[in-house]
Motif scaffolding. Sequence first.
Motif, PDB file in Angstrom:
ATOM      1  N   SER A 172      -6.393  20.612   3.957  1.00 18.81           N
ATOM      2  CA  SER A 172      -7.159  21.428   4.533  1.00 18.81           C
ATOM      3  C   SER A 172      -8.377  20.837   4.386  1.00 18.81           C
ATOM      4  N   ASP A 173      -9.323  19.703   3.680  1.00 16.62           N
ATOM      5  CA  ASP A 173      -9.957  19.463   3.517  1.00 16.62           C
ATOM      6  C   ASP A 173     -10.107  17.537   4.127  1.00 16.62           C
ATOM      7  N   LYS A 174     -10.501  16.975   4.817  1.00 16.87           N
ATOM      8  CA  LYS A 174     -10.127  16.026   5.424  1.00 16.87           C
ATOM      9  C   LYS A 174     -11.370  14.890   4.350  1.00 16.87           C
ATOM     10  N   HIS A 175     -12.129  15.034   3.962  1.00 14.03           N
ATOM     11  CA  HIS A 175     -12.904  14.180   2.568  1.00 14.03           C
ATOM     12  C   HIS A 175     -11.714  14.088   1.354  1.00 14.03           C
ATOM     13  N   ILE A 176     -11.602  15.280   1.041  1.00 12.83           N
ATOM     14  CA  ILE A 176     -10.219  15.137  -0.026  1.00 12.83           C
ATOM     15  C   ILE A 176      -9.071  13.932   0.529  1.00 12.83           C
ATOM     16  N   SER A 177      -8.427  13.711   1.659  1.00 11.83           N
ATOM     17  CA  SER A 177      -7.281  13.649   2.135  1.00 11.83           C
ATOM     18  C   SER A 177      -7.942  11.999   2.070  1.00 11.83           C
ATOM     19  N   GLU A 178      -9.069  11.740   2.646  1.00 10.94           N
ATOM     20  CA  GLU A 178      -9.520  10.503   2.352  1.00 10.94           C
ATOM     21  C   GLU A 178      -9.443   9.675   1.228  1.00 10.94           C
ATOM     22  N   ASP A 179      -9.952  10.591   0.497  1.00 12.17           N
ATOM     23  CA  ASP A 179     -10.410  10.345  -0.864  1.00 12.17           C
ATOM     24  C   ASP A 179      -8.714  10.020  -1.838  1.00 12.17           C
ATOM     25  N   TYR A 180      -8.089  10.849  -1.460  1.00 14.00           N
ATOM     26  CA  TYR A 180      -6.508  10.384  -2.681  1.00 14.00           C
ATOM     27  C   TYR A 180      -6.068   9.609  -1.351  1.00 14.00           C
ATOM     28  N   SER A 181      -5.723   8.919  -0.214  1.00 15.40           N
ATOM     29  CA  SER A 181      -5.397   7.458   0.283  1.00 15.40           C
ATOM     30  C   SER A 181      -6.282   6.795  -0.122  1.00 15.40           C
ATOM     31  N   ASN A 182      -7.458   6.676  -0.538  1.00 15.99           N
ATOM     32  CA  ASN A 182      -8.055   5.058  -0.446  1.00 15.99           C
ATOM     33  C   ASN A 182      -7.429   5.161  -1.703  1.00 15.99           C
ATOM     34  N   LEU A 183      -8.059   6.330  -2.991  1.00 12.81           N
ATOM     35  CA  LEU A 183      -7.316   5.869  -4.184  1.00 12.81           C
ATOM     36  C   LEU A 183      -5.487   5.644  -4.567  1.00 12.81           C
ATOM     37  N   LEU A 184      -5.366   5.721  -3.380  1.00 18.81           N
ATOM     38  CA  LEU A 184      -3.694   5.884  -3.233  1.00 18.81           C
ATOM     39  C   LEU A 184      -2.922   4.202  -3.410  1.00 18.81           C
ATOM     40  N   ARG A 185      -4.864   3.389  -2.296  1.00 21.34           N
ATOM     41  CA  ARG A 185      -4.069   2.427  -1.811  1.00 21.34           C
ATOM     42  C   ARG A 185      -4.518   1.616  -3.115  1.00 21.34           C
ATOM     43  N   THR A 186      -5.822   1.648  -3.206  1.00 23.20           N
ATOM     44  CA  THR A 186      -6.769   0.845  -4.693  1.00 23.20           C
ATOM     45  C   THR A 186      -5.156   1.226  -5.807  1.00 23.20           C
ATOM     46  N   LEU A 187      -4.783   2.303  -6.197  1.00 21.54           N
ATOM     47  CA  LEU A 187      -3.780   2.126  -7.136  1.00 21.54           C
ATOM     48  C   LEU A 187      -2.214   1.200  -6.974  1.00 21.54           C
ATOM     49  N   SER A 188      -2.143   1.547  -5.986  1.00 22.58           N
ATOM     50  CA  SER A 188      -1.092   0.392  -5.468  1.00 22.58           C
ATOM     51  C   SER A 188      -0.932  -0.189  -4.521  1.00 22.58           C
ATOM     52  N   THR A 189      -2.110  -1.153  -4.336  1.00 22.74           N
ATOM     53  CA  THR A 189      -2.288  -2.455  -4.330  1.00 22.74           C
ATOM     54  C   THR A 189      -2.363  -3.140  -5.440  1.00 22.74           C
TER      55      THR A 189
END
Lengths: 266, 465
Positions: free
Chosen positions: B448-465
Amino acid sequence: MTATITSPSAIAQLPLTIGLRDDCRFDNYFVADNREAVAALQQHAPEPPSASTQSDTALYLWGSAGTGKTHLLQAACHHAAMLGSGLDSSRATAVAYLPLAQASMQADQLDPAMLEGLEYLALICIDDIQAIAGQPEWETALFHLYNRIRLTGTRCIIAGNSSPHGVGLHMPDLVSRLCWGQVLHLNALDDEAVIAALQLRARHRGLELSEEVARFLWRHYPRDMTSLFALLERLDRDSLAAQRKLTIPFVKTFMQADRQALTQGA
Amino acid sequence: MGSSVWPQCLERLANELTPQQFNTWIRPLHAVEEGAALRLLAPNQFVLDWVRERFTPLINGILSTCNTENPHQLIFEIGSAAAVHPRGRGDIAATGLTRAVTGTAVRVASPKKGFLRKELHADIDHFSNLRREFTFDTFVAGKSNQLARAASIQIAENPGGAYNPLFIYGGVGLGKTHLMHAVGNLFVQRNPATKVVYLHSEQFVGDMVKALQHNTIDEFKRYYRSVDSLLIDDIQFFAGKDRSQEEFFHTFNYLMEGQRQIIMTCDRYPKEVNGLEERLKSRFGWGLTVHIEPPELETRVAILMNKAEQMECTLPNEIAFFIAKRIRSNVRELEGALRRVLANARFTGKPLTLDFAKEALRDLLALQDRLVTIENIQKTVAEYYKIRVVDLLSERRTRSLARPRQLAMALSKELTKHSLPEIGSAFGGRDHTTVLHAHRKIAQLRESDKHISEDYSNLLRTLST
């Protein structure tokens, strides 16, 4: 009765400077558990890659010190240079081996400009990538080189002491590219394999090293392959000068002379 | 013409020098014998200077013993063997302006010779640099890249139209370059006479520097201004290079005026590239700007299946899911892992089973597991939201702390194998039901929240790179 210790190095007769060179070839690498990695490196020869293997342009090799990365990279260079030339060196292909560690090259030899134009060689082998990790100029230059070799199809082997993620690179664009092709891990040799590798190296130098003497060296000296091979080279030289076989008494004499030299040096 | 004296030199040099010196400085040289001259081509100025300064007497000495009456005259130049493997449409002999293949050797950028051998007339030969395998057929579409793909297809069908320029941005290894080539390939397929040039921004900079050095800037301008479509990759590397930016600005304007298509990629949104002129940033936003996100699980599985098919292998579903669940950061690493499993299977001759895949990827996955710890997640989330780790672990429940805390808990559940009570305990001694609640809450907010979704994706990418 006390035996008189004479340093083999001090013996008057000087060894001739000819001897078998420790050339790095695939056939004098002690393979042990690393069959797959060695096979992949041998197959990573410069030839037009097919559409399905395009991303295999670069291959990443990693392992701890003494696992033989440098040996394998130089072997790959030799293999590639001679490949297709039918062992006729007039048709040898241009290849390059670039050791990036400060220990391997003097500081003034290191410059990212070394990477320019390499995409037109048949094979590029880059050793010790960890030495330049975290240096933006080097990382960017390697990134650009990687992009260029993708266009020309030049084969490239990059070696480091850890995996692409663990080697300390800061540039994610470079890390992801290094993970794209095959990433090969070299397993360290176990104790028995170290002894066998030492014997193989001695054999290639034309030196007879019994298992007993090899074990003796392994028990009394640092057990990493780099130190052991360096030791073997010195023993080879000294035993040739002394015109003696490599026996345990000879090695003990050598050790004692070594210790004396150290004490005098201190 | 090859060389008959060089093999003898090589043999002697191999004996005189250490294997490392020989492999580093001598083996990259390409020799061309021209009458009484032996021309040694070095790949770059650095190698040329090094060899000339240190090895000239040695090589001359060897040459004089090879032919005592008329020893060869040694000439050093920059250049290389032409034994390269052109890519793309078959017309790519080199990566662009700077190289031209003639005979057995390519001589380049020699300050004395001038860097252009090719006469640049009105009908300029363009090196497209396009890679044939990067097409829309081989691009796996998913939620994360559907907009970028749709825009690219639109452009391929209507170049120079409304979506000009197309600016594709996103993290590493997500398919930006692939899309760009796919558009280029379709242009060429529909109109083989069209002049498409793909290049990396570094090549543009390099070509310009050489043009300035050799006083051929007019040819440089004509080359890039005469294309029908310019596809330029990783424009963030223009940052801080003022002269290149200036030239690119004019090329950009010229092409736009002529309604020629421009596609650019970047690792971030144009406005966020530091060191890029404002006028360029604003122009980059004139057309359409699209973002590519890391692929979601289903797309990652589809990518693996697709890639395996291209490699003529049948990949069991369970292996595709296993790899896709463990490697989330980018497509390159996904492909790297697949390549590893397939190479291993080919080498050992063992059947492709889940256990086999786990074993083949053991090192890679162990390393990832070591990297992703609860502590690391807390630190990364705190840094991302510019709060302190102690606040993340505190009792305070203000929204500015509670959301990051919930995100960190959800990521801990997703990325580590720790039990829920362990995760709760690591977050200031909270209950395992709090962790579960956080996980559910974030899943709901991501929808429902675009910002949370983007934050989650960014963090996921940072952590799994």
